[in-house]
Scaffold this motif. Sequence first.
Motif, PDB file in Angstrom:
ATOM      1  N   ALA A 113     -91.020  23.726 -39.554  1.00 37.58           N
ATOM      2  CA  ALA A 113     -90.678  23.843 -38.138  1.00 37.58           C
ATOM      3  C   ALA A 113     -91.747  24.596 -37.364  1.00 37.58           C
ATOM      4  N   ASP A 114     -91.812  24.305 -36.074  1.00 39.16           N
ATOM      5  CA  ASP A 114     -92.648  25.083 -35.155  1.00 39.16           C
ATOM      6  C   ASP A 114     -91.835  26.297 -34.710  1.00 39.16           C
ATOM      7  N   LEU A 115     -92.287  27.483 -35.062  1.00 42.58           N
ATOM      8  CA  LEU A 115     -91.581  28.715 -34.721  1.00 42.58           C
ATOM      9  C   LEU A 115     -92.263  29.388 -33.538  1.00 42.58           C
ATOM     10  N   LYS A 116     -91.502  29.602 -32.475  1.00 44.23           N
ATOM     11  CA  LYS A 116     -91.987  30.346 -31.320  1.00 44.23           C
ATOM     12  C   LYS A 116     -91.223  31.666 -31.248  1.00 44.23           C
ATOM     13  N   VAL A 117     -91.947  32.756 -31.033  1.00 40.52           N
ATOM     14  CA  VAL A 117     -91.344  34.090 -31.020  1.00 40.52           C
ATOM     15  C   VAL A 117     -91.517  34.693 -29.628  1.00 40.52           C
ATOM     16  N   PHE A 118     -90.411  35.216 -29.100  1.00 38.01           N
ATOM     17  CA  PHE A 118     -90.416  35.811 -27.765  1.00 38.01           C
ATOM     18  C   PHE A 118     -89.853  37.227 -27.825  1.00 38.01           C
ATOM     19  N   ASP A 119     -90.388  38.080 -26.962  1.00 41.24           N
ATOM     20  CA  ASP A 119     -89.986  39.487 -26.872  1.00 41.24           C
ATOM     21  C   ASP A 119     -89.559  39.740 -25.429  1.00 41.24           C
ATOM     22  N   PHE A 120     -88.249  40.053 -25.227  1.00 41.56           N
ATOM     23  CA  PHE A 120     -87.749  40.235 -23.862  1.00 41.56           C
ATOM     24  C   PHE A 120     -87.724  41.697 -23.415  1.00 41.56           C
ATOM     25  N   TYR A 121     -88.306  42.587 -24.212  1.00 44.15           N
ATOM     26  CA  TYR A 121     -88.235  44.009 -23.894  1.00 44.15           C
ATOM     27  C   TYR A 121     -88.811  44.292 -22.508  1.00 44.15           C
ATOM     28  N   ASP A 122     -88.064  45.072 -21.724  1.00 43.63           N
ATOM     29  CA  ASP A 122     -88.481  45.497 -20.391  1.00 43.63           C
ATOM     30  C   ASP A 122     -88.335  47.009 -20.336  1.00 43.63           C
ATOM     31  N   LYS A 136     -93.282  50.523 -31.713  1.00 48.99           N
ATOM     32  CA  LYS A 136     -94.582  51.055 -32.109  1.00 48.99           C
ATOM     33  C   LYS A 136     -94.954  50.687 -33.543  1.00 48.99           C
ATOM     34  N   VAL A 137     -93.956  50.376 -34.372  1.00 49.23           N
ATOM     35  CA  VAL A 137     -94.240  50.087 -35.782  1.00 49.23           C
ATOM     36  C   VAL A 137     -93.880  48.666 -36.162  1.00 49.23           C
ATOM     37  N   SER A 138     -93.443  47.865 -35.202  1.00 54.48           N
ATOM     38  CA  SER A 138     -92.992  46.514 -35.494  1.00 54.48           C
ATOM     39  C   SER A 138     -94.157  45.604 -35.868  1.00 54.48           C
ATOM     40  N   LEU A 139     -93.896  44.677 -36.815  1.00 48.80           N
ATOM     41  CA  LEU A 139     -94.823  43.587 -37.037  1.00 48.80           C
ATOM     42  C   LEU A 139     -94.842  42.703 -35.796  1.00 48.80           C
ATOM     43  N   VAL A 140     -95.984  42.141 -35.492  1.00 53.31           N
ATOM     44  CA  VAL A 140     -96.082  41.220 -34.360  1.00 53.31           C
ATOM     45  C   VAL A 140     -96.471  39.844 -34.910  1.00 53.31           C
ATOM     46  N   TYR A 141     -95.561  38.903 -34.790  1.00 51.11           N
ATOM     47  CA  TYR A 141     -95.834  37.545 -35.258  1.00 51.11           C
ATOM     48  C   TYR A 141     -96.908  36.922 -34.364  1.00 51.11           C
ATOM     49  N   PRO A 142     -97.813  36.133 -34.942  1.00 54.90           N
ATOM     50  CA  PRO A 142     -98.884  35.539 -34.136  1.00 54.90           C
ATOM     51  C   PRO A 142     -98.359  34.783 -32.917  1.00 54.90           C
ATOM     52  N   ASP A 143     -99.000  35.006 -31.786  1.00 56.62           N
ATOM     53  CA  ASP A 143     -98.689  34.326 -30.525  1.00 56.62           C
ATOM     54  C   ASP A 143     -97.310  34.681 -29.972  1.00 56.62           C
ATOM     55  N   THR A 144     -96.770  35.835 -30.374  1.00 60.37           N
ATOM     56  CA  THR A 144     -95.524  36.301 -29.757  1.00 60.37           C
ATOM     57  C   THR A 144     -95.740  36.461 -28.258  1.00 60.37           C
ATOM     58  N   GLN A 145     -94.788  35.919 -27.473  1.00 63.65           N
ATOM     59  CA  GLN A 145     -94.928  35.962 -26.016  1.00 63.65           C
ATOM     60  C   GLN A 145     -93.959  36.972 -25.412  1.00 63.65           C
ATOM     61  N   GLN A 146     -94.448  37.772 -24.502  1.00 61.81           N
ATOM     62  CA  GLN A 146     -93.611  38.680 -23.727  1.00 61.81           C
ATOM     63  C   GLN A 146     -92.949  37.891 -22.608  1.00 61.81           C
ATOM     64  N   ILE A 147     -91.625  38.013 -22.470  1.00 67.68           N
ATOM     65  CA  ILE A 147     -90.902  37.276 -21.442  1.00 67.68           C
ATOM     66  C   ILE A 147     -89.968  38.223 -20.708  1.00 67.68           C
ATOM     67  N   ILE A 148     -89.416  37.750 -19.602  1.00 69.37           N
ATOM     68  CA  ILE A 148     -88.290  38.438 -18.981  1.00 69.37           C
ATOM     69  C   ILE A 148     -87.030  37.748 -19.462  1.00 69.37           C
ATOM     70  N   SER A 149     -85.932  38.474 -19.507  1.00 70.35           N
ATOM     71  CA  SER A 149     -84.744  37.984 -20.199  1.00 70.35           C
ATOM     72  C   SER A 149     -84.116  36.751 -19.561  1.00 70.35           C
ATOM     73  N   ASN A 150     -84.406  36.489 -18.288  1.00 63.19           N
ATOM     74  CA  ASN A 150     -83.792  35.326 -17.637  1.00 63.19           C
ATOM     75  C   ASN A 150     -84.743  34.146 -17.507  1.00 63.19           C
ATOM     76  N   SER A 151     -85.829  34.158 -18.310  1.00 60.79           N
ATOM     77  CA  SER A 151     -86.775  33.049 -18.236  1.00 60.79           C
ATOM     78  C   SER A 151     -87.457  32.855 -19.587  1.00 60.79           C
ATOM     79  N   ILE A 152     -87.061  31.805 -20.296  1.00 61.19           N
ATOM     80  CA  ILE A 152     -87.660  31.458 -21.575  1.00 61.19           C
ATOM     81  C   ILE A 152     -88.582  30.262 -21.338  1.00 61.19           C
ATOM     82  N   PRO A 153     -89.888  30.419 -21.568  1.00 61.71           N
ATOM     83  CA  PRO A 153     -90.850  29.363 -21.228  1.00 61.71           C
ATOM     84  C   PRO A 153     -90.862  28.214 -22.234  1.00 61.71           C
TER      85      PRO A 153
END
Length: 250
Positions: A113-122, A136-153
């Motif tokens: 599968a194509d896995l897309k990872v999003f982070d909604f933290y504000d 501060k210690v989290s793993l970051v999956y490649p190409d993780t995108q920062q988003i706002i919670s009411n908009s998933i691209p």
Amino acid sequence: METKRRQFQGVLNILSFNRHFYIIGIGILALIIVSHQIFEWPDLLYRLVILAFLYGLLMPLLVSAYVYDFSGYYNFQWLKDCSADQSNATQILNINAGFDETSYIIKDNFPQADLKVFDFYDAKRHTEPAIIRARKVSLVYPDTQQIISNSIPVADQSADIIFLLSAVHEIRSHEEKILFLKECHRVCKTNGKVIMVEHLRDFPNFLAFSVGFTHFFSKSVWRNAFKSAGFTSFQEVKFTPFMSIFICTP
């Protein structure tokens, strides 16, 4: 990427991210012990207070060890109870609040599968000290995108599975939760699934976390939020007495 967890990593995470609570709790406990040496306390009351503080400090760690270190949660065997078709899933979303322990594991379980990872933290809305430290210690999956919670691209009805794993309770506003879940409803295929894992504001979690259980939300709150967002089904599968898996379809 190596996804094997260290021994007692769940407990160590709880201690690290919530250390302000433990520092305050140990400080108050020390003051109680000192006050007992200075003032006359009834022995029974003193013992009860000490036991209550020890319970409040130790029980969350014991439950966290059980849930996160010994239950097999990170083996993802519980997916079998979710009827998630691993062979046909082509698009998967994993949405977190900035602390990601699962994306590499999800990819291992769905290699095709194509896995897309999003982070909604504000930072302005999601102000819990624990999640700030966790980021501060989290793993970051490649190409993780920062988003706002009411908009998933992502395009409408494009996702087979949307994972929300111990993350959405960080959205404290009920209105914001509904807007976020409406976006999940929009991007989820009609035969797709949203799989959410959460502790609940219920009696077992009260026994586990005492007043800390108010950080979570009740089953009725989640049911109302999913219904308001347009989902037609809301199924709960218990994973240990302290965690619930919710499987929801558009």
